[in-house]
Design a protein around this motif. Structure first.
Motif, mmCIF file in Angstrom:
data_model
loop_
_atom_site.group_PDB
_atom_site.id
_atom_site.type_symbol
_atom_site.label_atom_id
_atom_site.label_comp_id
_atom_site.label_asym_id
_atom_site.label_seq_id
_atom_site.Cartn_x
_atom_site.Cartn_y
_atom_site.Cartn_z
ATOM 1 N N UNK B 306 0.839 -1.193 0.000
ATOM 2 C CA UNK B 306 0.000 0.000 0.000
ATOM 3 C C UNK B 306 0.868 1.235 0.000
ATOM 4 N N UNK B 307 0.316 2.318 -0.505
ATOM 5 C CA UNK B 307 0.941 3.590 -0.191
ATOM 6 C C UNK B 307 -0.119 4.483 0.428
ATOM 7 N N UNK B 308 0.282 5.137 1.503
ATOM 8 C CA UNK B 308 -0.563 6.161 2.083
ATOM 9 C C UNK B 308 0.047 7.494 1.710
ATOM 10 N N UNK B 309 -0.740 8.384 1.108
ATOM 11 C CA UNK B 309 -0.239 9.742 0.875
ATOM 12 C C UNK B 309 -1.315 10.748 1.237
ATOM 13 N N UNK B 310 -0.911 11.710 2.062
ATOM 14 C CA UNK B 310 -1.852 12.772 2.406
ATOM 15 C C UNK B 310 -1.149 14.112 2.258
ATOM 16 N N UNK B 311 -1.945 15.162 2.234
ATOM 17 C CA UNK B 311 -1.402 16.511 2.286
ATOM 18 C C UNK B 311 -2.193 17.245 3.367
ATOM 19 N N UNK B 312 -1.502 18.051 4.162
ATOM 20 C CA UNK B 312 -2.207 18.840 5.182
ATOM 21 C C UNK B 312 -1.795 20.303 5.036
ATOM 22 N N UNK B 351 -8.369 17.892 -7.783
ATOM 23 C CA UNK B 351 -6.907 17.821 -7.697
ATOM 24 C C UNK B 351 -6.465 17.641 -6.257
ATOM 25 N N UNK B 352 -5.420 16.851 -6.095
ATOM 26 C CA UNK B 352 -4.927 16.528 -4.754
ATOM 27 C C UNK B 352 -4.216 17.689 -4.045
ATOM 28 N N UNK B 353 -3.322 18.419 -4.731
ATOM 29 C CA UNK B 353 -2.469 19.342 -3.978
ATOM 30 C C UNK B 353 -3.226 20.452 -3.235
ATOM 31 N N UNK B 386 -6.161 15.992 2.966
ATOM 32 C CA UNK B 386 -6.829 14.997 2.121
ATOM 33 C C UNK B 386 -5.847 13.909 1.710
ATOM 34 N N UNK B 387 -6.408 12.793 1.245
ATOM 35 C CA UNK B 387 -5.560 11.717 0.748
ATOM 36 C C UNK B 387 -5.590 11.730 -0.775
ATOM 37 N N UNK B 398 -17.085 7.217 3.617
ATOM 38 C CA UNK B 398 -17.252 8.140 4.741
ATOM 39 C C UNK B 398 -15.934 8.837 5.070
ATOM 40 N N UNK B 399 -14.832 8.073 4.961
ATOM 41 C CA UNK B 399 -13.534 8.617 5.370
ATOM 42 C C UNK B 399 -13.068 9.763 4.467
ATOM 43 N N UNK B 400 -13.489 9.752 3.215
ATOM 44 C CA UNK B 400 -12.994 10.802 2.313
ATOM 45 C C UNK B 400 -14.019 11.924 2.110
ATOM 46 N N UNK B 401 -15.208 11.725 2.675
ATOM 47 C CA UNK B 401 -16.252 12.757 2.502
ATOM 48 C C UNK B 401 -15.760 14.083 3.066
ATOM 49 N N UNK B 402 -15.900 15.123 2.285
ATOM 50 C CA UNK B 402 -15.498 16.434 2.777
ATOM 51 C C UNK B 402 -14.052 16.795 2.487
#
Ligand SMILES: Cc1cc2nc3c(=O)[nH]c(=O)nc-3n(C[C@H](O)[C@H](O)[C@H](O)COP(=O)(O)OP(=O)(O)OC[C@H]3O[C@@H](n4cnc5c(N)ncnc54)[C@H](O)[C@@H]3O)c2cc1C
Ligand SMILES: NC(=O)c1ccc[n+]([C@@H]2O[C@H](COP(=O)([O-])OP(=O)(O)OC[C@H]3O[C@@H](n4cnc5c(N)ncnc54)[C@H](OP(=O)(O)O)[C@@H]3O)[C@@H](O)[C@H]2O)c1
Lengths: 245, 437
Positions: B306-312, B351-353, B386-387, B398-402
């Protein structure tokens, strides 16, 4: 030394990769075939990768009238001219069995159309005294098999033609390479199951270019097909006729 | 159009699909395939999870359409088919002094895949995302090719860039290459002692390209230690080393066990002298360090990874530290972990960034990994972050909502273009992205 390649059947994926490689070396391209829109896209690719000239032109192996403009065009190009033939068609043997008229088209696409064009080009090549002819045949032409012997017969005819042409053109410094690919991962084979030694088209294209540079006579690509076909050719007909391979 | 029954997977090989694949070798064949069955298009399947999967359905593999249709050597503007690999463009044009404007960490990603994920590169803080450089996209529609621009078709353009392929197959795109000083990279590597120093250095960096490798197994006072790489293009004489190696088979699960990873990471960190060093590298070595080992994903064995990637956001750096701490304490991380400062640049609704810090960590697919990642996703959400859909294979709707505030606008466009959800992928279904909440 750079040359201008007339590529027949330039929409073939193997041809596209070959054109890309020679473009990067600085060779010119005349991309010939039936799908003009597609040929124009490939010509643009050739230009972007370094070809000094890249044009799309019509060529239909079944319509000899389409040969003349092409011959005129290449007469007008100076210096070294080379021809690479990728044209071929392989209807399934079942389709041919159901409709024998398909034999003619298969033979024309894979053998007599290209042979007629090459015969018309030969004097121009002889006059220039340089250049290369690449003819793409197939391992299927090494032995008539149950699964595709009409296609195989056309390729066998083309091989014999190329061998004679090599004999003729060699006398004036023009080299002829016969290419016998095994199975290649292209539109022709997409969806067929369990093909042995399936090769990526870019590898086959790179092998062809190396054969041109080394002036190889007959190229099996990938190389594994040389021993494989040596064995298959050696099987006595009395045994072969009962085999299904 | 011939469709081939295939079993295929995303890069992480945890999620798999079987279904029929068409692989058009010419532009007109995309129209044929679309007329047969409108289906999602896929690229090189470098997305880790299920973004590029359509289990039980059909997909159109675009990788054979990879030609350069136009290149203007004065402006650097390029028009290229969507199946072209970004690394191939780099190899072709860097010797002439041009670089793709944005490059993800693998050169095997295609232009189409790059647009649909609105990918970011090591220059994101300055150059923004790939989509911000795109001036034109040609989409395949039921009525044939349609060309859109960010000016004239803003909503559709924003729904396409970063839009997970949901507006249909992309045939080609136009963007500008960036002028480079030469075809090598001058890279400065610095050893970083801990988390605070890392953030400090990232904030202070004014390099065009920067990326941090982080030792995701280091704990306590060493938490957040790593190596910062900063780079500029340059002229020089290094020629790229040729030919990659291939991983011949699935590696046994043993290779990436926690003690091995810890030892490897420590050695890797010490490799860079305490005083730092400057190296000259071929462009592809710098941008795509992992590509030299083909199919390296097989090192993780059959079970995949797996890869986990998030930005805060910038202000939530402390919470990101908390995320890293949780990773470090779990002992589940692999050596591949990256920390980077991102700018605000993004070009699509999905877009993720965002301006902030992004952390990416790979995990072998072992017991506990999925649960850990679910916790990390929750922590990222709490941080207002977000991821990245290109990497995920475990999140729930549910986890990605919002996380993606413009999802509604994206959906408006997507429903207009594709009311029957013909382009839906496994990811879109898993996360219920095409349902209104
Ligand atoms: C080692 C590694 C490093 C990475 N580093 C980064 C990084 O630094 N930054 C970053 O942003 N990403 C990174 N990624 C993720 C990668 O860039 C994206 O997943 C990218 O989308 C992969 O491109 P692809 O061609 O493989 O697309 P795929 O994975 O095949 O598809 C991705 C999405 O695009 C859609 N799609 C693809 N082609 C088309 C098309 N022609 N028309 C319509 N839709 C299409 C698919 O439907 C799918 O939704 C990395 C991945 C790997 C494996
Ligand atoms: N794929 C394999 O496994 C394999 C194995 C051995 C040998 N080969 C040979 O390799 C060559 C290239 O094949 P490929 O695999 O790349 O498949 P392909 O894409 O089907 O190529 C065939 C080419 O022949 C052209 N063609 C067919 N009939 C024509 C005609 N009447 N006039 C003009 N052009 C015609 C096609 O042009 P259009 O675009 O106009 O249709 C196409 O460019 C062929 O000679 C094939 O026999 C292939």
């Amino acid at each position: 030394m750079s040359t201008t390649w007339i590529v027949l059947g330039a929409t073939s994926t193997i041809a596209r990769h070959f054109a890309r490689l020679v473009a990067a070396k600085g060779d010119g391209l005349i991309l010939a075939g039936r799908d003009m829109e597609e040929l124009r896209r490939s010509a643009a690719d050739g230009l972007a990768r370094g070809a000094p000239l890249a044009e799309a032109m019509a060529f239909d192996a079944r319509d000899p009238a389409s040969f003349d403009p092409l011959l005129d065009r290449l007469r007008a190009i100076g210096g070294s001219i080379s021809v690479a033939v990728f044209v071929g068609s392989m209807p399934s043997q079942e389709d041919i069995d159901a409709d024998p008229s398909l034999v003619d088209g298969t033979v024309t696409d894979s053998f007599t159309g290209p042979a007629r064009f090459l015969t018309a080009v030969a004097p121009i090549l002889e006059e220039r005294g340089m250049g290369t002819v690449v003819g793409v045949g197939s391992v299927a032409g090494d032995r008539g098999r149950l699964g595709n012997y009409v296609y195989g017969a056309s390729k066998a005819g083309f091989h014999a033609y190329l061998s004679g042409l090599r004999n003729r053109l060699g006398r004036s410094g023009v080299h002829v390479v016969t290419v016998k690919p095994g199975t290649v991962d292209t539109a022709m084979t997409w969806g067929m199951d369990k093909l042995p030694f399936l090769a990526p088209p870019e590898k086959v294209a790179a092998d062809i270019l190396r054969a041109v540079e080394r002036r190889t006579d007959v190229l099996y690509t990938p190389f594994i097909w040389w021993p494989v076909m040596t064995v298959i050719r050696a099987i006595p007909e009395r045994i072969f006729k009962k085999m299904k391979i | 159009m011939r469709w081939k029954s295939s079993d295929y997977a995303g890069w992480g090989r945890v999620l798999r699909a079987s279904g029929e694949v068409a692989r058009p070798e010419r532009a007109a064949a995309v129209a044929q395939a679309t007329a047969d069955t409108p289906s999602p298009a896929i690229g090189m399947r470098r997305s880790y999870g299920d973004a590029c999967l359509n289990d039980g359905g059909r997909v159109i593999d675009m990788t054979r359409l990879d030609r350069v249709l136009d290149f203007d050597a004065t402006t650097g503007e390029i028009h290229v088919e969507a199946g072209a690999m970004i690394g191939e463009l780099l190899a072709t044009f860097s010797p002439r002094g041009w670089l793709p404007p944005v490059m993800p960490g693998t050169g095997f990603a295609t232009v189409g895949g790059g647009i649909c994920m609105d990918v970011h590169g090591k220059n994101h803080h300055g150059a923004g995302s790939l989509g911000q450089h795109v001036t034109e996209i040609t989409l395949m529609t039921g009525d044939g090719p349609r060309t859109i621009t960010p000016k004239d078709d803003a909503p559709l353009f924003k729904a396409t860039v970063g839009g997970l392929g949901q507006t249909g197959p992309i045939l080609s795109a136009r963007f500008r290459l960036l002028k480079a000083k030469g075809d090598v990279m001058v890279v400065t590597e610095r050893r970083v002692q801990d988390w605070d120093e890392f953030l400090h250095l990232l904030d202070a960096s004014d390099a065009t390209y920067s990326v941090g490798w982080i030792d995701a197994t280091a704990r306590g006072l060493s938490l957040g230690r790593g190596i910062l790489e900063e780079a500029e293009t340059g002229g020089g004489l290094v020629r790229p080393a040729k030919r990659g190696r291939k991983v011949p088979m699935d590696a046994p699960g043993l290779t990436l066990s926690p003690p091995v990873v810890r030892a490897f990471n420590a050695a890797y960190w010490r490799r860079v002298p305490a005083s730092g060093r400057t190296l000259v590298k071929p462009v592809d070595d710098f941008f795509f360090p992992l590509d030299k080992i083909h199919d390296w994903n097989r090192l993780y064995g059959k079970r995949g990874f797996h890869q986990f990637q998030c930005v805060v956001p910038l202000a939530e750096a402390d919470r990101l530290r908390g995320i890293l701490e949780k990773v470090a304490n779990s002992g589940l991380a692999s050596p591949l972990a990256v920390l980077k400062r991102t700018g605000p640049g993004r070009a699509g609704f999905l877009s993720f960034p965002m301006e902030g810090y992004t952390l990416a960590v790979d995990f072998p697919n072992r017991t506990g990994a999925e649960r850990l990642i679910r916790d990390l996703i929750r922590m990222a959400a709490e941080a207002g972050g977000r991821i990245y859909f290109a990497k995920d294979s475990v999140a729930s709707p549910e986890a990605v909502r919002g996380m993606y505030s413009e999802q509604g606008q994206w959906l408006d466009e997507v429903e207009r273009i594709d009311p029957g959800a013909a382009f839906a992928t496994d990811l879109v279904r898993r996360l219920k992205l095409r349902e209104r909440t």
